[in-house]
Design a protein around this motif. Structure first.
Motif, PDB file in Angstrom:
ATOM      1  N   LYS A 292       0.822  -1.223   0.000  1.00 29.37           N
ATOM      2  CA  LYS A 292       0.000   0.000   0.000  1.00 29.37           C
ATOM      3  C   LYS A 292       0.855   1.273   0.000  1.00 29.37           C
ATOM      4  CE  LYS A 292      -3.659   2.635   1.354  1.00 29.37           C
ATOM      5  NZ  LYS A 292      -4.805   2.912   0.556  1.00 29.37           N
ATOM      6  N   PHE A 293       1.879   1.303   0.850  1.00 34.23           N
ATOM      7  CA  PHE A 293       2.628   2.543   1.064  1.00 34.23           C
ATOM      8  C   PHE A 293       4.023   2.542   0.441  1.00 34.23           C
ATOM      9  CE2 PHE A 293      -0.407   2.295   4.567  1.00 34.23           C
ATOM     10  CZ  PHE A 293      -0.991   3.540   4.497  1.00 34.23           C
ATOM     11  N   GLY A 294       4.512   1.375   0.065  1.00 32.05           N
ATOM     12  CA  GLY A 294       5.858   1.284  -0.484  1.00 32.05           C
ATOM     13  C   GLY A 294       6.913   1.085   0.587  1.00 32.05           C
ATOM     14  N   ASP A 295       6.625   1.543   1.803  1.00 32.91           N
ATOM     15  CA  ASP A 295       7.590   1.466   2.893  1.00 32.91           C
ATOM     16  C   ASP A 295       6.834   1.622   4.213  1.00 32.91           C
ATOM     17  OD1 ASP A 295       9.558   2.628   4.903  1.00 32.91           O
ATOM     18  OD2 ASP A 295      10.902   2.234   3.224  1.00 32.91           O
ATOM     19  N   VAL A 296       7.218   0.864   5.203  1.00 29.28           N
ATOM     20  CA  VAL A 296       6.567   0.930   6.512  1.00 29.28           C
ATOM     21  C   VAL A 296       6.741   2.310   7.134  1.00 29.28           C
ATOM     22  CG1 VAL A 296       6.549  -0.042   8.841  1.00 29.28           C
ATOM     23  CG2 VAL A 296       6.826  -1.551   6.867  1.00 29.28           C
ATOM     24  N   GLU A 297       7.897   2.897   6.959  1.00 29.03           N
ATOM     25  CA  GLU A 297       8.165   4.224   7.521  1.00 29.03           C
ATOM     26  C   GLU A 297       7.201   5.267   6.960  1.00 29.03           C
ATOM     27  OE1 GLU A 297      11.769   7.488   7.720  1.00 29.03           O
ATOM     28  OE2 GLU A 297      12.262   5.393   7.344  1.00 29.03           O
ATOM     29  N   ILE A 298       6.919   5.192   5.672  1.00 30.14           N
ATOM     30  CA  ILE A 298       5.976   6.132   5.048  1.00 30.14           C
ATOM     31  C   ILE A 298       4.596   5.983   5.677  1.00 30.14           C
ATOM     32  CG2 ILE A 298       4.742   6.677   2.905  1.00 30.14           C
ATOM     33  CD1 ILE A 298       7.359   5.908   1.425  1.00 30.14           C
ATOM     34  N   ALA A 299       4.185   4.745   5.906  1.00 27.43           N
ATOM     35  CA  ALA A 299       2.874   4.499   6.516  1.00 27.43           C
ATOM     36  C   ALA A 299       2.769   5.185   7.868  1.00 27.43           C
ATOM     37  CB  ALA A 299       2.644   2.995   6.658  1.00 27.43           C
ATOM     38  N   PHE A 300       3.806   5.081   8.672  1.00 31.18           N
ATOM     39  CA  PHE A 300       3.763   5.685  10.001  1.00 31.18           C
ATOM     40  C   PHE A 300       3.957   7.192   9.959  1.00 31.18           C
ATOM     41  CE2 PHE A 300       3.698   1.397  11.262  1.00 31.18           C
ATOM     42  CZ  PHE A 300       3.007   1.417  12.454  1.00 31.18           C
TER      43      PHE A 300
ATOM     44  N   ASN B  50      -3.652  15.183   6.526  1.00 31.39           N
ATOM     45  CA  ASN B  50      -4.389  14.858   5.309  1.00 31.39           C
ATOM     46  C   ASN B  50      -4.548  13.357   5.093  1.00 31.39           C
ATOM     47  OD1 ASN B  50      -4.670  17.565   4.576  1.00 31.39           O
ATOM     48  ND2 ASN B  50      -2.693  17.563   3.556  1.00 31.39           N
ATOM     49  N   LYS B  51      -3.748  12.550   5.789  1.00 34.56           N
ATOM     50  CA  LYS B  51      -3.755  11.112   5.532  1.00 34.56           C
ATOM     51  C   LYS B  51      -3.905  10.266   6.787  1.00 34.56           C
ATOM     52  CE  LYS B  51      -0.836  11.735   1.520  1.00 34.56           C
ATOM     53  NZ  LYS B  51       0.404  11.408   0.852  1.00 34.56           N
ATOM     54  N   VAL B  52      -4.095  10.891   7.918  1.00 37.25           N
ATOM     55  CA  VAL B  52      -4.065  10.152   9.179  1.00 37.25           C
ATOM     56  C   VAL B  52      -5.165   9.092   9.264  1.00 37.25           C
ATOM     57  CG1 VAL B  52      -5.420  11.820  10.515  1.00 37.25           C
ATOM     58  CG2 VAL B  52      -3.791  10.342  11.669  1.00 37.25           C
ATOM     59  N   PHE B  53      -6.371   9.383   8.832  1.00 37.61           N
ATOM     60  CA  PHE B  53      -7.456   8.420   8.989  1.00 37.61           C
ATOM     61  C   PHE B  53      -7.290   7.213   8.077  1.00 37.61           C
ATOM     62  CE2 PHE B  53      -9.588  12.420  10.374  1.00 37.61           C
ATOM     63  CZ  PHE B  53      -9.653  12.081  11.716  1.00 37.61           C
ATOM     64  N   ASN B  54      -6.908   7.451   6.824  1.00 40.84           N
ATOM     65  CA  ASN B  54      -6.659   6.332   5.915  1.00 40.84           C
ATOM     66  C   ASN B  54      -5.525   5.456   6.417  1.00 40.84           C
ATOM     67  OD1 ASN B  54      -8.547   6.419   3.816  1.00 40.84           O
ATOM     68  ND2 ASN B  54      -7.493   8.129   2.862  1.00 40.84           N
ATOM     69  N   SER B  55      -4.474   6.090   6.875  1.00 36.15           N
ATOM     70  CA  SER B  55      -3.323   5.330   7.364  1.00 36.15           C
ATOM     71  C   SER B  55      -3.668   4.559   8.629  1.00 36.15           C
ATOM     72  CB  SER B  55      -2.141   6.261   7.630  1.00 36.15           C
ATOM     73  OG  SER B  55      -1.735   6.870   6.433  1.00 36.15           O
ATOM     74  N   LEU B  56      -4.355   5.208   9.551  1.00 37.37           N
ATOM     75  CA  LEU B  56      -4.741   4.555  10.798  1.00 37.37           C
ATOM     76  C   LEU B  56      -5.603   3.334  10.522  1.00 37.37           C
ATOM     77  CD1 LEU B  56      -4.917   4.467  13.895  1.00 37.37           C
ATOM     78  CD2 LEU B  56      -6.834   6.063  13.738  1.00 37.37           C
ATOM     79  N   ARG B  57      -6.609   3.498   9.706  1.00 41.15           N
ATOM     80  CA  ARG B  57      -7.507   2.383   9.388  1.00 41.15           C
ATOM     81  C   ARG B  57      -6.750   1.243   8.716  1.00 41.15           C
ATOM     82  NH1 ARG B  57     -12.424   2.960   5.143  1.00 41.15           N
ATOM     83  NH2 ARG B  57     -10.621   3.349   3.828  1.00 41.15           N
TER      84      ARG B  57
ATOM     85  N   ILE C  51       5.174  -1.232  16.170  1.00 39.72           N
ATOM     86  CA  ILE C  51       6.169  -1.283  15.097  1.00 39.72           C
ATOM     87  C   ILE C  51       7.280  -0.256  15.249  1.00 39.72           C
ATOM     88  CG2 ILE C  51       6.530  -1.082  12.602  1.00 39.72           C
ATOM     89  CD1 ILE C  51       3.832  -2.137  12.134  1.00 39.72           C
ATOM     90  N   GLU C  52       7.047   0.813  15.948  1.00 31.93           N
ATOM     91  CA  GLU C  52       7.960   1.949  15.956  1.00 31.93           C
ATOM     92  C   GLU C  52       9.412   1.662  16.346  1.00 31.93           C
ATOM     93  OE1 GLU C  52       7.718   5.103  18.904  1.00 31.93           O
ATOM     94  OE2 GLU C  52       7.599   6.481  17.233  1.00 31.93           O
ATOM     95  N   PRO C  53       9.722   0.738  17.247  1.00 30.01           N
ATOM     96  CA  PRO C  53      11.136   0.623  17.641  1.00 30.01           C
ATOM     97  C   PRO C  53      12.093   0.514  16.462  1.00 30.01           C
ATOM     98  CG  PRO C  53       9.784  -0.713  19.068  1.00 30.01           C
ATOM     99  CD  PRO C  53       8.881  -0.179  17.978  1.00 30.01           C
ATOM    100  N   GLY C  54      11.779  -0.291  15.488  1.00 27.82           N
ATOM    101  CA  GLY C  54      12.644  -0.427  14.324  1.00 27.82           C
ATOM    102  C   GLY C  54      12.643   0.805  13.454  1.00 27.82           C
TER     103      GLY C  54
END
Length: 109
Positions: free
Chosen positions: A34-42, A49-56, A98-101
């Motif tokens: 979906k995001f290409g990278d886990v870091e981008i998702a977080f 502008n993207k918090v709700f889509n990302s959170l869901r 997920i954040e520690p990494g």
């Protein structure tokens, strides 16, 4: 980046039921697709502008282990945005899972 991601299971309550966010290989692949990278998702969680889509989406990916037929819309129905502190708790739970990494990777840059 993917080699540095560390995950842990986090218990959450959605729609009055106990759940556990588990970011296994399948969940991580869904996030990357979906995001290409886990870091981008977080990072999107901090973007108004993207918090709700990302959170869901991130909640959905972490709950897939419970039911492979679970849809993103099903997860959206589980979240009550009238409880603002609940949303903040969900974001905190996601980042704890997920954040520690990710945090280690960002600090290296």
């Amino acid at each position: 980046m993917a080699n540095n991601v560390k995950v842990k299971n986090v218990k959450i309550k959605l729609d009055g039921k106990d759940h556990e966010l588990i970011y296994d290989m399948n969940a991580m692949c869904e996030i990357e697709d979906k995001f290409g990278d886990v870091e981008i998702a977080f990072n999107n969680l901090g973007n108004s502008n993207k918090v709700f889509n990302s959170l869901r989406f991130l909640l959905w990916a972490g709950l897939l282990h419970e039911d492979e037929k679970l849809t993103i819309r099903d997860v959206g129905k589980m979240v009550n945005f009238l409880e603002v502190d609940k949303v903040e708790q969900l974001v905190e739970s996601l980042t704890n899972a997920i954040e520690p990494g990710i945090k280690n990777e960002i600090e290296k840059k």
